[in-house]
Design a protein around this motif. Structure first.
Motif, PDB file in Angstrom:
ATOM      1  N   GLU A  55      -1.280 -12.895  -8.505  1.00 14.94           N
ATOM      2  CA  GLU A  55      -1.697 -12.224  -9.760  1.00 14.94           C
ATOM      3  C   GLU A  55      -2.914 -11.594  -9.374  1.00 14.94           C
ATOM      4  OE1 GLU A  55      -0.984 -14.294 -13.217  1.00 14.94           O
ATOM      5  OE2 GLU A  55       1.260 -14.215 -13.391  1.00 14.94           O
ATOM      6  N   LEU A  56      -3.992 -12.310  -8.979  1.00 12.93           N
ATOM      7  CA  LEU A  56      -5.393 -12.084  -8.041  1.00 12.93           C
ATOM      8  C   LEU A  56      -5.660 -11.276  -7.233  1.00 12.93           C
ATOM      9  CD1 LEU A  56      -6.490 -15.452  -8.218  1.00 12.93           C
ATOM     10  CD2 LEU A  56      -6.994 -14.178 -10.444  1.00 12.93           C
ATOM     11  N   SER A  57      -6.459  -9.897  -7.410  1.00 13.81           N
ATOM     12  CA  SER A  57      -6.715  -8.825  -6.791  1.00 13.81           C
ATOM     13  C   SER A  57      -7.714  -9.852  -5.193  1.00 13.81           C
ATOM     14  CB  SER A  57      -7.577  -7.568  -6.672  1.00 13.81           C
ATOM     15  OG  SER A  57      -8.573  -7.753  -7.653  1.00 13.81           O
ATOM     16  N   ASP A  58      -7.144  -8.762  -3.981  1.00 17.25           N
ATOM     17  CA  ASP A  58      -8.442  -9.582  -3.327  1.00 17.25           C
ATOM     18  C   ASP A  58      -9.738 -10.039  -3.775  1.00 17.25           C
ATOM     19  OD1 ASP A  58      -6.093  -9.484  -1.008  1.00 17.25           O
ATOM     20  OD2 ASP A  58      -6.500  -8.096  -0.192  1.00 17.25           O
ATOM     21  N   GLU A  59     -10.369  -8.841  -4.703  1.00 17.69           N
ATOM     22  CA  GLU A  59     -11.323  -8.947  -5.066  1.00 17.69           C
ATOM     23  C   GLU A  59     -12.106  -9.839  -5.647  1.00 17.69           C
ATOM     24  OE1 GLU A  59      -9.571  -6.165  -5.050  1.00 17.69           O
ATOM     25  OE2 GLU A  59     -10.392  -5.217  -3.106  1.00 17.69           O
ATOM     26  N   ALA A  60     -10.819 -10.368  -6.482  1.00 19.32           N
ATOM     27  CA  ALA A  60     -10.656 -11.140  -7.793  1.00 19.32           C
ATOM     28  C   ALA A  60     -10.828 -12.859  -7.141  1.00 19.32           C
ATOM     29  CB  ALA A  60      -9.432 -11.262  -8.461  1.00 19.32           C
ATOM     30  N   LEU A  61     -10.422 -12.842  -5.940  1.00 20.89           N
ATOM     31  CA  LEU A  61     -10.533 -14.464  -5.222  1.00 20.89           C
ATOM     32  C   LEU A  61     -12.032 -14.916  -5.523  1.00 20.89           C
ATOM     33  CD1 LEU A  61      -7.799 -14.102  -2.971  1.00 20.89           C
ATOM     34  CD2 LEU A  61      -8.095 -15.584  -4.389  1.00 20.89           C
ATOM     35  N   TYR A  62     -12.318 -13.966  -5.372  1.00 18.55           N
ATOM     36  CA  TYR A  62     -13.997 -13.690  -5.140  1.00 18.55           C
ATOM     37  C   TYR A  62     -14.925 -14.360  -6.113  1.00 18.55           C
ATOM     38  CZ  TYR A  62     -12.681 -13.303  -0.280  1.00 18.55           C
ATOM     39  OH  TYR A  62     -12.193 -13.646   0.504  1.00 18.55           O
ATOM     40  N   ALA A  63     -14.156 -13.659  -7.723  1.00 22.91           N
ATOM     41  CA  ALA A  63     -14.763 -14.244  -8.379  1.00 22.91           C
ATOM     42  C   ALA A  63     -14.508 -15.795  -9.381  1.00 22.91           C
ATOM     43  CB  ALA A  63     -13.986 -13.336  -9.751  1.00 22.91           C
ATOM     44  N   PRO A  64     -15.630 -15.593 -10.504  1.00 24.05           N
ATOM     45  CA  PRO A  64     -15.877 -16.991 -10.888  1.00 24.05           C
ATOM     46  C   PRO A  64     -14.535 -17.225 -11.441  1.00 24.05           C
ATOM     47  CG  PRO A  64     -17.748 -15.787 -11.462  1.00 24.05           C
ATOM     48  CD  PRO A  64     -16.868 -14.650 -11.145  1.00 24.05           C
ATOM     49  N   SER A  65     -14.682 -18.623 -10.759  1.00 20.49           N
ATOM     50  CA  SER A  65     -13.557 -20.233 -11.322  1.00 20.49           C
ATOM     51  C   SER A  65     -13.864 -20.298 -12.467  1.00 20.49           C
ATOM     52  CB  SER A  65     -12.562 -21.152 -10.987  1.00 20.49           C
ATOM     53  OG  SER A  65     -13.673 -21.702 -10.074  1.00 20.49           O
ATOM     54  N   HIS A  74     -13.056 -20.784  -4.043  1.00 17.71           N
ATOM     55  CA  HIS A  74     -13.416 -22.138  -3.920  1.00 17.71           C
ATOM     56  C   HIS A  74     -11.814 -23.429  -3.863  1.00 17.71           C
ATOM     57  CE1 HIS A  74     -17.922 -21.213  -3.760  1.00 17.71           C
ATOM     58  NE2 HIS A  74     -17.272 -22.247  -2.737  1.00 17.71           N
ATOM     59  N   VAL A  75     -11.646 -23.003  -5.240  1.00 18.18           N
ATOM     60  CA  VAL A  75     -10.088 -23.646  -5.615  1.00 18.18           C
ATOM     61  C   VAL A  75      -9.389 -23.372  -4.920  1.00 18.18           C
ATOM     62  CG1 VAL A  75      -8.401 -23.375  -7.239  1.00 18.18           C
ATOM     63  CG2 VAL A  75     -11.082 -23.249  -8.209  1.00 18.18           C
ATOM     64  N   LEU A  76      -9.224 -21.998  -4.480  1.00 20.76           N
ATOM     65  CA  LEU A  76      -7.985 -21.956  -3.080  1.00 20.76           C
ATOM     66  C   LEU A  76      -8.120 -22.726  -2.337  1.00 20.76           C
ATOM     67  CD1 LEU A  76      -5.770 -20.721  -1.952  1.00 20.76           C
ATOM     68  CD2 LEU A  76      -7.315 -18.903  -1.500  1.00 20.76           C
ATOM     69  N   VAL A  77      -9.799 -23.004  -1.265  1.00 20.38           N
ATOM     70  CA  VAL A  77      -9.208 -23.661  -0.326  1.00 20.38           C
ATOM     71  C   VAL A  77      -9.480 -25.196  -0.228  1.00 20.38           C
ATOM     72  CG1 VAL A  77     -11.172 -24.893   1.235  1.00 20.38           C
ATOM     73  CG2 VAL A  77     -11.260 -21.581   0.410  1.00 20.38           C
ATOM     74  N   ARG A  78      -9.697 -25.974  -1.741  1.00 23.25           N
ATOM     75  CA  ARG A  78     -10.103 -27.125  -2.300  1.00 23.25           C
ATOM     76  C   ARG A  78      -7.906 -27.679  -2.131  1.00 23.25           C
ATOM     77  NH1 ARG A  78     -11.544 -28.090  -7.413  1.00 23.25           N
ATOM     78  NH2 ARG A  78      -8.822 -27.955  -7.427  1.00 23.25           N
ATOM     79  N   VAL A  79      -7.527 -27.085  -3.094  1.00 24.74           N
ATOM     80  CA  VAL A  79      -6.272 -27.097  -2.779  1.00 24.74           C
ATOM     81  C   VAL A  79      -5.459 -27.233  -1.505  1.00 24.74           C
ATOM     82  CG1 VAL A  79      -5.198 -24.837  -3.879  1.00 24.74           C
ATOM     83  CG2 VAL A  79      -4.160 -26.853  -4.600  1.00 24.74           C
ATOM     84  N   ALA A 171      -4.618 -24.886 -10.708  1.00 21.36           N
ATOM     85  CA  ALA A 171      -3.752 -23.553 -11.186  1.00 21.36           C
ATOM     86  C   ALA A 171      -4.702 -23.116 -12.265  1.00 21.36           C
ATOM     87  CB  ALA A 171      -2.443 -23.626 -11.583  1.00 21.36           C
ATOM     88  N   LEU A 172      -4.826 -24.400 -13.087  1.00 23.33           N
ATOM     89  CA  LEU A 172      -6.034 -23.381 -14.580  1.00 23.33           C
ATOM     90  C   LEU A 172      -7.817 -23.465 -14.109  1.00 23.33           C
ATOM     91  CD1 LEU A 172      -4.949 -27.095 -16.756  1.00 23.33           C
ATOM     92  CD2 LEU A 172      -3.615 -24.452 -17.172  1.00 23.33           C
ATOM     93  N   ASP A 173      -7.972 -24.269 -13.057  1.00 25.12           N
ATOM     94  CA  ASP A 173      -9.264 -24.014 -12.797  1.00 25.12           C
ATOM     95  C   ASP A 173      -9.239 -22.383 -11.904  1.00 25.12           C
ATOM     96  OD1 ASP A 173      -9.534 -26.774 -13.143  1.00 25.12           O
ATOM     97  OD2 ASP A 173      -9.246 -27.079 -11.129  1.00 25.12           O
ATOM     98  N   LEU A 174      -7.953 -21.906 -11.320  1.00 22.55           N
ATOM     99  CA  LEU A 174      -8.238 -20.337 -11.118  1.00 22.55           C
ATOM    100  C   LEU A 174      -9.188 -19.658 -12.616  1.00 22.55           C
ATOM    101  CD1 LEU A 174      -4.957 -19.487  -8.684  1.00 22.55           C
ATOM    102  CD2 LEU A 174      -7.417 -19.765  -8.168  1.00 22.55           C
ATOM    103  N   GLY A 175      -8.517 -20.457 -13.514  1.00 24.59           N
ATOM    104  CA  GLY A 175      -8.930 -19.183 -14.290  1.00 24.59           C
ATOM    105  C   GLY A 175      -8.714 -17.938 -14.847  1.00 24.59           C
ATOM    106  N   ASN A 176      -7.463 -17.335 -14.329  1.00 21.37           N
ATOM    107  CA  ASN A 176      -6.579 -16.436 -14.764  1.00 21.37           C
ATOM    108  C   ASN A 176      -5.175 -16.383 -15.407  1.00 21.37           C
ATOM    109  OD1 ASN A 176      -5.117 -17.604 -11.770  1.00 21.37           O
ATOM    110  ND2 ASN A 176      -4.691 -15.779 -12.324  1.00 21.37           N
TER     111      ASN A 176
END
Length: 189
Positions: A55-65, A74-79, A171-176
């Motif tokens: 659901e996240l755009s590429d740009e949104a991946l770098y937005a705050p979680s 960061h959340v994606l890399v950690r998981v 998934a919750l930590d993504l904040g979306n």
């Protein structure tokens, strides 16, 4: 809906048997004594996380979680790293070796700067890698001792629940838009 002694519903069991029939004799499946309920929680959590990620755009991946000071990357890399480290521990077990602990683990901060496509592939590959390792465990291996990347001792049987808790929280930590109400009741809190 009633549950069996393994914690799976009759619908879950019927779906599993239908899948086995469709895939035929050449397909590989979890060992009969694998922790089916925990594997299901982890796999469903992975699918939920993947949906929120897509659901996240590429740009949104770098937005705050939802975690202060960390981006969604960061959340994606950690998981993804968590899945990879579990898979490496299971591979070491399968080869009859102890997991070799690296002197220095890869940096989350550095990996979080990867291009969006690379981040998405990191998640996808780590998820498949872990799932294949679970599937390939023999009945005996589920209860053998292993050492995790942080030096903790456990058994493969404990990993699916650990993964389920981690992936649903991520998934919750993504904040979306992930909601606590979406998390299975037995994983909340």
């Amino acid at each position: 809906m009633s549950q069996t002694s393994s914690g799976l519903t009759e619908t879950d069991l019927a779906a599993r048997e239908a899948l086995k029939a469709r895939l035929g004799k050449g397909a590989r499946f979890d060992a009969p004594n694998a922790p089916a309920e925990e594997l299901l929680l982890a796999r469903r959590g992975t699918a939920y996380f993947a949906r929120k990620l897509m659901e996240l755009s590429d740009e949104a991946l770098y937005a705050p979680s939802a975690l202060e000071g960390l981006s969604r990357a960061h959340v994606l890399v950690r998981v993804s790293y968590e899945a990879r480290y579990q898979a490496l521990a299971l591979e070491a077990l399968d080869k009859g070796k102890q997991l070799e602990l690296p002197e220095k683990l890869p940096s989350l901060d550095l990996a979080a700067t990867l291009p969006a496509r690379a981040l998405r592939h990191l998640f996808q590959h780590s998820e498949v890698h872990l799932n294949v390792c679970w599937r390939d465990l023999s009945e005996a291996q589920w209860d053998m001792g292993i050492t995790l990347i942080d030096g903790a001792k456990t058994t493969p049987r404990a990993l699916p629940l650990l993964r389920a808790k981690g992936i649903w929280q991520a998934a919750l930590d993504l904040g979306n838009g992930a909601r606590v109400a979406d998390v299975p009741v037995n994983l909340r809190g």
